[in-house]
Design a protein around this motif. Structure first.
Motif, PDB file in Angstrom:
ATOM      1  N   PRO A 126       0.945  -1.107   0.014  1.00 24.60           N
ATOM      2  CA  PRO A 126      -0.251   0.085   0.177  1.00 24.60           C
ATOM      3  C   PRO A 126       0.794   1.243  -0.002  1.00 24.60           C
ATOM      4  O   PRO A 126       2.066   1.296   0.818  1.00 24.60           O
ATOM      5  CB  PRO A 126      -0.793  -0.220   1.433  1.00 24.60           C
ATOM      6  N   SER A 129      -0.395  -1.011  -4.378  1.00 18.67           N
ATOM      7  CA  SER A 129      -1.235  -2.302  -4.536  1.00 18.67           C
ATOM      8  C   SER A 129      -2.440  -1.908  -5.118  1.00 18.67           C
ATOM      9  O   SER A 129      -3.005  -2.638  -5.617  1.00 18.67           O
ATOM     10  CB  SER A 129      -1.201  -3.120  -3.252  1.00 18.67           C
ATOM     11  N   ASP A 130      -2.996  -0.808  -5.152  1.00 21.04           N
ATOM     12  CA  ASP A 130      -4.368  -0.119  -5.629  1.00 21.04           C
ATOM     13  C   ASP A 130      -4.321   0.766  -6.817  1.00 21.04           C
ATOM     14  O   ASP A 130      -5.207   1.338  -7.135  1.00 21.04           O
ATOM     15  CB  ASP A 130      -5.088   0.149  -4.602  1.00 21.04           C
ATOM     16  N   ARG A 147       0.148  -8.304  -5.262  1.00 23.73           N
ATOM     17  CA  ARG A 147      -0.497  -7.282  -4.347  1.00 23.73           C
ATOM     18  C   ARG A 147      -0.392  -7.522  -2.953  1.00 23.73           C
ATOM     19  O   ARG A 147      -0.890  -8.725  -2.506  1.00 23.73           O
ATOM     20  CB  ARG A 147      -1.837  -7.026  -4.739  1.00 23.73           C
ATOM     21  N   SER A 150      -4.445  -4.995  -0.870  1.00 23.19           N
ATOM     22  CA  SER A 150      -5.141  -4.513  -1.790  1.00 23.19           C
ATOM     23  C   SER A 150      -6.679  -4.759  -1.427  1.00 23.19           C
ATOM     24  O   SER A 150      -7.194  -5.768  -1.100  1.00 23.19           O
ATOM     25  CB  SER A 150      -4.695  -5.053  -3.109  1.00 23.19           C
ATOM     26  N   ALA A 151      -7.507  -3.515  -1.791  1.00 24.93           N
ATOM     27  CA  ALA A 151      -8.863  -3.635  -2.011  1.00 24.93           C
ATOM     28  C   ALA A 151      -9.488  -4.416  -3.092  1.00 24.93           C
ATOM     29  O   ALA A 151     -10.684  -4.829  -3.218  1.00 24.93           O
ATOM     30  CB  ALA A 151      -9.380  -2.403  -1.681  1.00 24.93           C
ATOM     31  N   VAL A 152      -8.480  -4.297  -4.120  1.00 27.05           N
ATOM     32  CA  VAL A 152      -9.034  -5.022  -5.423  1.00 27.05           C
ATOM     33  C   VAL A 152      -9.077  -6.752  -5.355  1.00 27.05           C
ATOM     34  O   VAL A 152      -7.953  -7.322  -4.984  1.00 27.05           O
ATOM     35  CB  VAL A 152      -8.104  -4.649  -6.635  1.00 27.05           C
ATOM     36  N   ASP A 155      -9.382  -8.485  -9.470  1.00 31.31           N
ATOM     37  CA  ASP A 155      -8.077  -8.557 -10.507  1.00 31.31           C
ATOM     38  C   ASP A 155      -7.413  -9.871 -10.596  1.00 31.31           C
ATOM     39  O   ASP A 155      -7.436 -10.782  -9.766  1.00 31.31           O
ATOM     40  CB  ASP A 155      -7.072  -7.554 -10.027  1.00 31.31           C
ATOM     41  N   SER A 159      -2.942 -11.771  -4.815  1.00 29.13           N
ATOM     42  CA  SER A 159      -3.132 -10.851  -3.916  1.00 29.13           C
ATOM     43  C   SER A 159      -3.216 -11.490  -2.535  1.00 29.13           C
ATOM     44  O   SER A 159      -3.795 -12.381  -2.376  1.00 29.13           O
ATOM     45  CB  SER A 159      -4.516 -10.367  -4.248  1.00 29.13           C
ATOM     46  N   ARG A 161      -4.192 -10.265   1.336  1.00 23.39           N
ATOM     47  CA  ARG A 161      -4.648  -9.128   2.198  1.00 23.39           C
ATOM     48  C   ARG A 161      -5.162  -9.582   3.461  1.00 23.39           C
ATOM     49  O   ARG A 161      -5.361 -10.881   3.785  1.00 23.39           O
ATOM     50  CB  ARG A 161      -5.981  -8.405   1.283  1.00 23.39           C
ATOM     51  N   HIS A 192      -4.214   5.219   0.698  1.00 31.48           N
ATOM     52  CA  HIS A 192      -4.431   3.717   1.213  1.00 31.48           C
ATOM     53  C   HIS A 192      -6.004   3.210   1.182  1.00 31.48           C
ATOM     54  O   HIS A 192      -6.587   3.933   1.871  1.00 31.48           O
ATOM     55  CB  HIS A 192      -3.828   3.459   2.483  1.00 31.48           C
ATOM     56  N   SER A 193      -6.073   2.239   0.583  1.00 26.63           N
ATOM     57  CA  SER A 193      -7.281   1.472   0.564  1.00 26.63           C
ATOM     58  C   SER A 193      -7.742   1.106   1.882  1.00 26.63           C
ATOM     59  O   SER A 193      -8.806   1.061   2.205  1.00 26.63           O
ATOM     60  CB  SER A 193      -7.463   0.332  -0.420  1.00 26.63           C
TER      61      SER A 193
END
Length: 337
Positions: A126, A129-130, A147, A150-152, A155, A159, A161, A192-193
């Motif tokens: 972060p 990552s977004d 990532r 990440s909030a995604v 994708d 990832s 998280r 930052h997400s």
């Protein structure tokens, strides 16, 4: 003494050069017995791989980049700890690249980094990552990436998280169960997400428990201690003063605690304070901070491990996982009096 090469190891162990390479890179498709035999030969022959020759032979640099921009030194240290551990396990090196740039300057900076360092892949922490523009650039250059936090979710990339929204919900609900209804909130950095995810958790907990959201109880921070001081000053000067403060990370929460103490307020008797991340400061100050333990080291370790695995054998389905964020109660929160 004759130099020990990968061919020497293969011959001595009675396996192919490819098998030795797989063991060296900690790749799959090697039986436990064969792996143990080759590792034993490494030790017996005192074999040390030549990183340059290894890279040329496999057209890799065996270097993973880690891109970060975070005001919390503790967070960066934890990111590096997880990434270094994963790199060490797979005989890779780690290149740490701090960056405060945005937009076209960021893309130009990363392009130069890739040209000079020949990275095999890159880990995005972060807020990077977004950043959609950065991800698009890496894809266009066919650079493997992973990532962290990440909030995604949709994708098609690796990832790892933690569930920040749920963690923020749980710590806010913890304060509510202690009888607090006037709970102030300090946001993190807008890039930052995690900032939005933690704010969502805070608001969801209020709504779930029938407490009306009050905009005047929310302050903008940026995850730094100094921003926590500024936010705390505004919050603690409110009349009536809130009975609890939830800061989006532990450094801002520590700033609230210090300012409250300077104002002759007793924590948690006069005001409860909670943070997020379970950074070392949460354990080292008094009273200890109630917080959410975010598995930063594990997130980064898994991201790097999966990235290296993908570099060796590309996967069609990307590795995506959400790790648990755990509530840790300490002395900084108590039932309202």
């Amino acid at each position: 003494m004759k130099k020990v090469t990968i061919n020497s190891v293969a011959s001595y162990a009675g396996v192919s050069k490819k098998t030795v390479s797989r063991v060296l890179n900690n790749e799959p498709n090697v039986s436990d017995a064969t792996r143990e035999k080759v590792l034993k030969v490494f030790k017996e022959l005192d074999y040390t791989p030549n990183p340059i020759a290894r890279g040329l032979a496999q057209n890799r640099s065996f270097i993973i980049g880690c891109l970060y921009d975070n005001p919390s030194k503790s967070y960066i240290t934890r990111v590096q700890t997880g990434a270094l551990a994963a790199c060490h396990e797979h005989n890779y090196n780690l290149l740490i690249h701090p960056c405060e740039l945005r937009g076209e300057e960021l893309i130009s900076n990363i392009e130069q980094l890739l040209q000079t360092s020949r990275l095999d892949g890159i880990v995005l922490t972060p807020p990077f990552s977004d950043f959609a523009e950065l991800v698009t650039f890496l894809k266009s250059k066919k650079i493997p990436y992973a990532r962290v936090a990440s909030a995604v979710l949709e994708d098609d990339s690796i990832s790892v998280r933690s569930n920040d929204e749920q963690g923020a919900f749980e710590i806010t609900e913890h304060l509510i169960k202690l009888g607090h209804k006037e709970i102030a909130f300090i946001k993190g950095h807008p890039d930052h997400s995690a900032t939005e995810q933690r704010f969502k958790g805070y608001r969801r907990a209020l709504a779930t428990n029938g407490i009306e959201f009050n905009e005047r109880l929310v302050e903008e921070g940026n995850f730094s201690y100094h921003s926590g001081v500024d936010s705390a000053r505004t919050i603690l000067d409110l009349s009536p003063r809130p009975t609890a403060v939830f800061a989006s990370n532990d450094y801002m929460a520590a700033a609230v605690l210090k300012l409250a103490t300077q104002m002759q307020l007793k924590v948690p008797d006069d005001i409860s304070i909670a943070g997020f991340d379970n950074a070392p400061i949460a354990r080292h100050i008094w009273p200890g901070l109630t917080t959410i333990a975010q598995p930063v080291e594990e997130m980064t370790h898994q991201a790097v491990t999966q990235l290296i695995s993908h570099i060796s054998e590309p996967q069609e389905s990307p590795y995506q996982v959400t790790l648990e964020a755990k509530l840790i109660t300490r002395e900084s929160t108590a039932a309202i009096k």
